[in-house]
Motif scaffolding. Structure first.
Motif, PDB file in Angstrom:
ATOM      1  N   ASP A 292       0.920  -1.124  -0.009  1.00  0.00           N
ATOM      2  CA  ASP A 292      -0.003  -0.021  -0.049  1.00  0.00           C
ATOM      3  C   ASP A 292       0.871   1.318  -0.014  1.00  0.00           C
ATOM      4  O   ASP A 292       0.199   2.436  -0.010  1.00  0.00           O
ATOM      5  CB  ASP A 292      -1.110  -0.086   1.382  1.00  0.00           C
ATOM      6  CG  ASP A 292      -0.146  -0.014   2.617  1.00  0.00           C
ATOM      7  OD1 ASP A 292       1.012  -0.314   2.363  1.00  0.00           O
ATOM      8  OD2 ASP A 292      -0.962  -0.077   3.502  1.00  0.00           O
ATOM      9  N   THR A 294       2.917   4.101  -1.881  1.00  0.00           N
ATOM     10  CA  THR A 294       3.007   4.661  -3.227  1.00  0.00           C
ATOM     11  C   THR A 294       4.078   4.675  -4.056  1.00  0.00           C
ATOM     12  O   THR A 294       5.371   4.496  -3.517  1.00  0.00           O
ATOM     13  CB  THR A 294       2.363   6.000  -2.996  1.00  0.00           C
ATOM     14  OG1 THR A 294       3.530   6.806  -2.667  1.00  0.00           O
ATOM     15  CG2 THR A 294       1.149   6.436  -2.390  1.00  0.00           C
ATOM     16  N   VAL A 295       4.040   4.914  -5.536  1.00  0.00           N
ATOM     17  CA  VAL A 295       5.195   5.204  -6.364  1.00  0.00           C
ATOM     18  C   VAL A 295       6.188   6.257  -5.708  1.00  0.00           C
ATOM     19  O   VAL A 295       7.197   5.919  -5.590  1.00  0.00           O
ATOM     20  CB  VAL A 295       4.652   5.103  -7.706  1.00  0.00           C
ATOM     21  CG1 VAL A 295       5.995   5.577  -8.440  1.00  0.00           C
ATOM     22  CG2 VAL A 295       4.216   3.834  -8.250  1.00  0.00           C
ATOM     23  N   ARG A 337      10.538   1.025 -13.917  1.00  0.00           N
ATOM     24  CA  ARG A 337       8.940   0.982 -13.528  1.00  0.00           C
ATOM     25  C   ARG A 337       8.629   2.110 -12.858  1.00  0.00           C
ATOM     26  O   ARG A 337       7.438   2.751 -13.147  1.00  0.00           O
ATOM     27  CB  ARG A 337       8.594  -0.504 -13.418  1.00  0.00           C
ATOM     28  CG  ARG A 337       7.035  -0.658 -13.199  1.00  0.00           C
ATOM     29  CD  ARG A 337       6.572  -0.812 -14.356  1.00  0.00           C
ATOM     30  NE  ARG A 337       5.186  -0.909 -14.479  1.00  0.00           N
ATOM     31  CZ  ARG A 337       4.392  -2.037 -14.364  1.00  0.00           C
ATOM     32  NH1 ARG A 337       5.249  -3.083 -14.227  1.00  0.00           N
ATOM     33  NH2 ARG A 337       3.135  -2.136 -14.143  1.00  0.00           N
ATOM     34  N   GLU A 341       5.302   4.984 -13.676  1.00  0.00           N
ATOM     35  CA  GLU A 341       4.198   5.229 -13.248  1.00  0.00           C
ATOM     36  C   GLU A 341       3.619   6.399 -12.471  1.00  0.00           C
ATOM     37  O   GLU A 341       4.503   7.166 -12.095  1.00  0.00           O
ATOM     38  CB  GLU A 341       4.149   3.999 -12.069  1.00  0.00           C
ATOM     39  CG  GLU A 341       4.473   2.651 -12.733  1.00  0.00           C
ATOM     40  CD  GLU A 341       3.405   2.045 -13.757  1.00  0.00           C
ATOM     41  OE1 GLU A 341       2.131   2.613 -13.695  1.00  0.00           O
ATOM     42  OE2 GLU A 341       3.475   1.446 -14.628  1.00  0.00           O
ATOM     43  N   PRO A 342       2.517   6.875 -12.453  1.00  0.00           N
ATOM     44  CA  PRO A 342       1.823   7.902 -11.783  1.00  0.00           C
ATOM     45  C   PRO A 342       2.211   7.799 -10.460  1.00  0.00           C
ATOM     46  O   PRO A 342       2.312   6.836  -9.803  1.00  0.00           O
ATOM     47  CB  PRO A 342       0.475   7.795 -11.960  1.00  0.00           C
ATOM     48  CG  PRO A 342       0.062   6.953 -12.948  1.00  0.00           C
ATOM     49  CD  PRO A 342       1.365   5.896 -12.922  1.00  0.00           C
ATOM     50  N   ALA A 344       1.175   8.678  -7.564  1.00  0.00           N
ATOM     51  CA  ALA A 344       0.067   8.379  -6.418  1.00  0.00           C
ATOM     52  C   ALA A 344      -0.360   6.787  -6.642  1.00  0.00           C
ATOM     53  O   ALA A 344      -1.131   6.437  -5.643  1.00  0.00           O
ATOM     54  CB  ALA A 344      -1.242   9.008  -6.733  1.00  0.00           C
ATOM     55  N   ASP A 345       0.248   5.966  -7.519  1.00  0.00           N
ATOM     56  CA  ASP A 345      -0.362   4.641  -7.637  1.00  0.00           C
ATOM     57  C   ASP A 345       0.357   3.600  -6.613  1.00  0.00           C
ATOM     58  O   ASP A 345       1.323   4.434  -6.133  1.00  0.00           O
ATOM     59  CB  ASP A 345       0.378   3.985  -9.027  1.00  0.00           C
ATOM     60  CG  ASP A 345      -0.793   4.396 -10.310  1.00  0.00           C
ATOM     61  OD1 ASP A 345      -1.635   5.353 -10.041  1.00  0.00           O
ATOM     62  OD2 ASP A 345      -0.674   3.993 -11.280  1.00  0.00           O
ATOM     63  N   LEU A 346      -0.309   2.661  -6.364  1.00  0.00           N
ATOM     64  CA  LEU A 346       0.333   1.773  -5.041  1.00  0.00           C
ATOM     65  C   LEU A 346       1.292   0.880  -5.851  1.00  0.00           C
ATOM     66  O   LEU A 346       0.780   0.353  -6.757  1.00  0.00           O
ATOM     67  CB  LEU A 346      -0.802   1.189  -4.520  1.00  0.00           C
ATOM     68  CG  LEU A 346      -1.971   1.979  -3.806  1.00  0.00           C
ATOM     69  CD1 LEU A 346      -2.985   1.419  -3.171  1.00  0.00           C
ATOM     70  CD2 LEU A 346      -1.356   3.117  -2.820  1.00  0.00           C
ATOM     71  N   GLY A 349      -0.147  -2.510  -7.186  1.00  0.00           N
ATOM     72  CA  GLY A 349      -0.638  -2.467  -8.436  1.00  0.00           C
ATOM     73  C   GLY A 349       0.391  -2.740  -9.594  1.00  0.00           C
ATOM     74  O   GLY A 349       0.031  -2.911 -10.761  1.00  0.00           O
ATOM     75  N   VAL A 350       1.547  -2.627  -9.332  1.00  0.00           N
ATOM     76  CA  VAL A 350       2.660  -2.291 -10.427  1.00  0.00           C
ATOM     77  C   VAL A 350       3.530  -3.374 -10.022  1.00  0.00           C
ATOM     78  O   VAL A 350       4.834  -3.659 -10.603  1.00  0.00           O
ATOM     79  CB  VAL A 350       3.531  -1.060 -10.358  1.00  0.00           C
ATOM     80  CG1 VAL A 350       2.344  -0.084 -10.857  1.00  0.00           C
ATOM     81  CG2 VAL A 350       4.020  -0.687  -9.307  1.00  0.00           C
TER      82      VAL A 350
END
Length: 424
Positions: A292, A294-295, A337, A341-342, A344-346, A349-350
């Motif tokens: 959980d 963030t990027v 990677r 990625e954005p 705010a992404d978790l 998810g990546v």
């Protein structure tokens, strides 16, 4: 030769050496003087360090320009044989800096902080002046600095008394740990141990990691045990475990007991694994984050300056706890990677989990094959419960794949000559 007529040699340490085409040959590490009975010592050349830590001799007659900015060589053939000092020669910086001497007249005691060479009208370079700082006997006040003729200083040759290290360390302070380790290997054992002991714990830990095992053991043995334990705490757990593996088990136990428990525990765990396996060579402190996070948080974490490039190249994702052994291992995310990625992404998810992790018992040949197959700079290591226990990085693989004595300068071989410019 285009040069100032007087050069203080400590200012040459680390100066770049270029061939006639402007290509970098190496960097100056010392000057070589030939002792003479009735005359001042003659400078016969410089010692330069080339890539791969090889030190070579550069005759003063081959140098066309020398100053505190650069040294330029003339055309001819460059001899790449490793430099070895002859009996009547003196390594100026290594042997004279911090040397205890006396000034005439009066016999004022002091320590050498620099030595100057000058060029005569006939083109001969010789040691002519010495910078000596008086010993005041007070720790809070520095003594007066004298710059005097070579003949006015007693004690410059012969066996040195016990001496300090401040001026030599000042010359070496900007070196990378690997280069400083190289310098230590060239020092006599007693001097090497003095210089090593004068480094702060973190700097000494970095340097020890770049030395051959026998030098590591000898330097550690010269420290008192409490200081040795402090230095081990500053080393990466895998490097500390490798060093302790060179010691008898009773000595290992003493040093581990003196370390802080949270620093000693990862090292104890690594010592349990069989040599040549993923468990024995892995770092137990890779970058680990929860799914959980963030990027943006992951990118901030890998920017931390104390992380090595191989460790910072990827984030390992696992369930809590975040220290090894973690909760269930979920996968990893390479920094490239993360950059795509954005923010705010978790991470959940990546995350990538299509490459099987290593087991602690995986042998070195299998580790090498799998890292090469997938073009990885690091691979996760898990236990039988799928908990992350560490990561093997490419520098760990290289360190264990090369011959055991690869850091030992005495074991190095290289060509003896190479063309430089045009034949002379």
């Amino acid at each position: 030769m285009t040069s100032p007529t007087r050069i203080y040699l400590a200012r040459l340490a680390g100066v770049a050496v270029f061939d006639p085409n402007g290509d970098l040959v190496g960097r100056v590490r010392d000057a070589v003087a030939r002792l003479r009975l009735t005359q001042r010592p003659e400078i016969v050349g410089l010692v330069a360090e080339m890539p791969m830590r090889r030190r070579i001799f550069l005759s003063i007659n081959r140098i066309t320009s020398i100053d505190a900015e650069a040294v330029v060589l003339g055309t001819g053939t460059l001899n790449l044989r490793r430099f070895e000092k002859r009996p009547n020669e003196l390594l100026v910086l290594q042997e004279l800096l911090d040397r205890r001497v006396q000034l005439d007249p009066g016999g004022q005691a002091g320590a050498v902080v620099d030595v100057a060479m000058e060029c005569s009208r006939g083109g001969e370079w010789a040691l002519t002046r010495v910078a000596v700082r008086e010993q005041t006997g007070r720790l809070t006040r520095r003594g007066h600095l004298h710059q005097v003729e070579w003949e006015r200083v007693r004690g410059l040759t012969g066996i040195a008394d016990a001496r300090g290290t401040a001026n030599l360390l000042a010359v070496l302070e900007d070196m990378r740990p690997a280069d400083l380790a190289n310098v230590l290997q060239d020092l006599p054992d007693a001097r090497r141990n003095e210089v090593a002991a004068a480094l702060d714990d973190e700097r000494l830990a970095d340097v020890l990691s770049e030395l051959p095992e026998h030098d590591q053991v000898e330097i550690l043995a010269a420290l008192d045990r409490e200081r040795a334990a402090d230095v081990l705490e500053e080393m990466d757990p895998d490097d500390a475990a490798d060093l302790l593996n060179e010691l008898p088990p009773p000595e290992q136990d003493v040093l581990l007991d003196l370390m802080q428990p949270d620093e000693a525990d990862p090292v104890r765990q690594l010592l349990k694994y069989s040599p040549g396996t993923a468990g024995s060579m892995m770092t137990s402190e890779p970058v680990i984050m929860p799914p959980d996070a963030t990027v943006a948080e992951a990118l901030a974490r890998i920017r931390e300056p104390q992380l090595s490039p191989a460790v910072a190249a990827q984030v390992f994702v696992a369930r809590a706890p975040m220290t090894t052994p973690t909760g269930r291992y979920l996968g990893m995310v390479h920094f490239q990677r993360l950059l795509r990625e954005p923010p705010a992404d978790l991470l959940g998810g990546v995350v990538v989990n299509d490459i099987d992790p290593l087991q602690a018992a995986t042998p070195l040949p299998e580790i090498t094959r799998r890292m090469a197959t997938y073009d990885l700079v690091a691979m996760p290591v898990i236990d039988q419960n799928s908990r992350l226990v560490g990561a093997v990085t490419v520098d760990d693989v290289l360190d264990h794949s090369l011959p055991r004595d690869w850091r030992d300068r005495d074991a190095m071989t290289a060509p003896t000559e190479t063309p430089e410019g045009i034949d002379g």
